[in-house]
Design a protein around this motif. Structure first.
Motif, PDB file in Angstrom:
ATOM      1  N   GLY A  62       0.811  -1.210   0.000  1.00 52.44           N
ATOM      2  CA  GLY A  62       0.000   0.000   0.000  1.00 52.44           C
ATOM      3  C   GLY A  62       0.845   1.262   0.000  1.00 52.44           C
ATOM      4  N   ALA A  63       0.301   2.319  -0.605  1.00 56.15           N
ATOM      5  CA  ALA A  63       1.024   3.596  -0.669  1.00 56.15           C
ATOM      6  C   ALA A  63       1.338   4.119   0.727  1.00 56.15           C
ATOM      7  CB  ALA A  63       0.211   4.621  -1.452  1.00 56.15           C
ATOM      8  N   GLU A  64       0.472   3.814   1.686  1.00 54.46           N
ATOM      9  CA  GLU A  64       0.696   4.279   3.063  1.00 54.46           C
ATOM     10  C   GLU A  64       1.845   3.533   3.749  1.00 54.46           C
ATOM     11  OE1 GLU A  64      -2.296   0.956   3.137  1.00 54.46           O
ATOM     12  OE2 GLU A  64      -2.041   2.752   1.940  1.00 54.46           O
ATOM     13  N   HIS A  65       2.299   2.432   3.163  1.00 52.42           N
ATOM     14  CA  HIS A  65       3.390   1.637   3.734  1.00 52.42           C
ATOM     15  C   HIS A  65       4.707   1.814   2.970  1.00 52.42           C
ATOM     16  CE1 HIS A  65       0.607  -0.374   6.391  1.00 52.42           C
ATOM     17  NE2 HIS A  65      -0.170  -0.647   5.360  1.00 52.42           N
ATOM     18  N   GLN A  66       4.802   2.866   2.191  1.00 49.76           N
ATOM     19  CA  GLN A  66       5.991   3.076   1.364  1.00 49.76           C
ATOM     20  C   GLN A  66       7.264   3.168   2.199  1.00 49.76           C
ATOM     21  OE1 GLN A  66       5.062   5.012  -2.425  1.00 49.76           O
ATOM     22  NE2 GLN A  66       6.555   6.525  -1.742  1.00 49.76           N
ATOM     23  N   GLU A  68       7.836   1.794   5.110  1.00 47.34           N
ATOM     24  CA  GLU A  68       8.140   0.452   5.600  1.00 47.34           C
ATOM     25  C   GLU A  68       8.750  -0.397   4.483  1.00 47.34           C
ATOM     26  OE1 GLU A  68       4.649  -1.273   7.499  1.00 47.34           O
ATOM     27  OE2 GLU A  68       4.050   0.755   8.079  1.00 47.34           O
TER      28      GLU A  68
END
Length: 191
Positions: A62-66, A68
């Motif tokens: 996910g883009a929100e986990h870039q 990580e």
């Protein structure tokens, strides 16, 4: 030509210490200047390409986990990530990390979580030539190049001051003038 003795001593001191500070860098830039001027000498050197495919954990897609994802790739030592660029669309994430004499391309399929890594090493001479030009080497190395250039100018100017103080100043100035004119005319006539 008469030069103030304290100015002459100060110039000599600067000339000696700057030359010692620049010794390694001047040799480096001289050698790589020749290798840049003759790329045909290294035409047989082929780039070494390593390819790798693997599966990512889906939780990193996910883009929100870039952040990580980048941390995960660092931990796996697939790239250093010093100067990387990242492009993302609906289907793929592409990471490019360029360094002197190297290029790393990571393509991540966002639907299947498959990763394709292509790491290219262009060899030692390509690395040294890229460092000479400051290509893909970062701000600190560009700063070192700038400082080297300033110190080389200082080295040259203090050398001129020391030459002007010599008894053979006319021969020294004549040699400098002839060399300057020869370079200028070579440029005008042949470049």
């Amino acid at each position: 030509m008469r030069v103030n003795k304290s100015f002459l001593n100060y110039s000599r001191l600067i000339h000696v210490y700057v030359s010692m500070a620049l010794l390694t860098l001047m040799v480096f830039f001289s050698v790589t200047g020749v290798t840049l001027n003759h790329p045909e000498w290294f035409a047989d050197n082929k780039a070494h390409v390593d390819e790798l495919e693997f599966q990512l954990p889906r939780s990193l897609l996910g883009a929100e986990h870039q952040g990580e994802l980048i941390t995960y790739l660092h931990q796996q030592r697939w790239f250093t990530g010093k100067r990387f660029t990242l492009e993302r669309d609906d289907y793929e994430l592409f990471i490019s990390d360029k360094g002197p004499g190297t290029h790393l391309a990571i393509t991540i399929d966002l639907e299947s979580a498959e990763v394709f890594v292509e790491k290219t090493n262009y060899g030692v001479w390509a690395k040294l030539n890229d460092l000479h030009k400051g290509r893909n080497s970062g701000a600190l190395w560009r700063f070192i190049i700038d400082i080297s250039a300033i110190l080389m100018i200082l080295f040259s100017m203090t050398g001129l001051v020391l030459a002007l103080a010599q008894r053979r100043v006319n021969k020294t100035l004549a040699l400098s003038l002839v060399t300057t004119l020869a370079v200028f005319f070579c440029y005008v006539l042949y470049v």
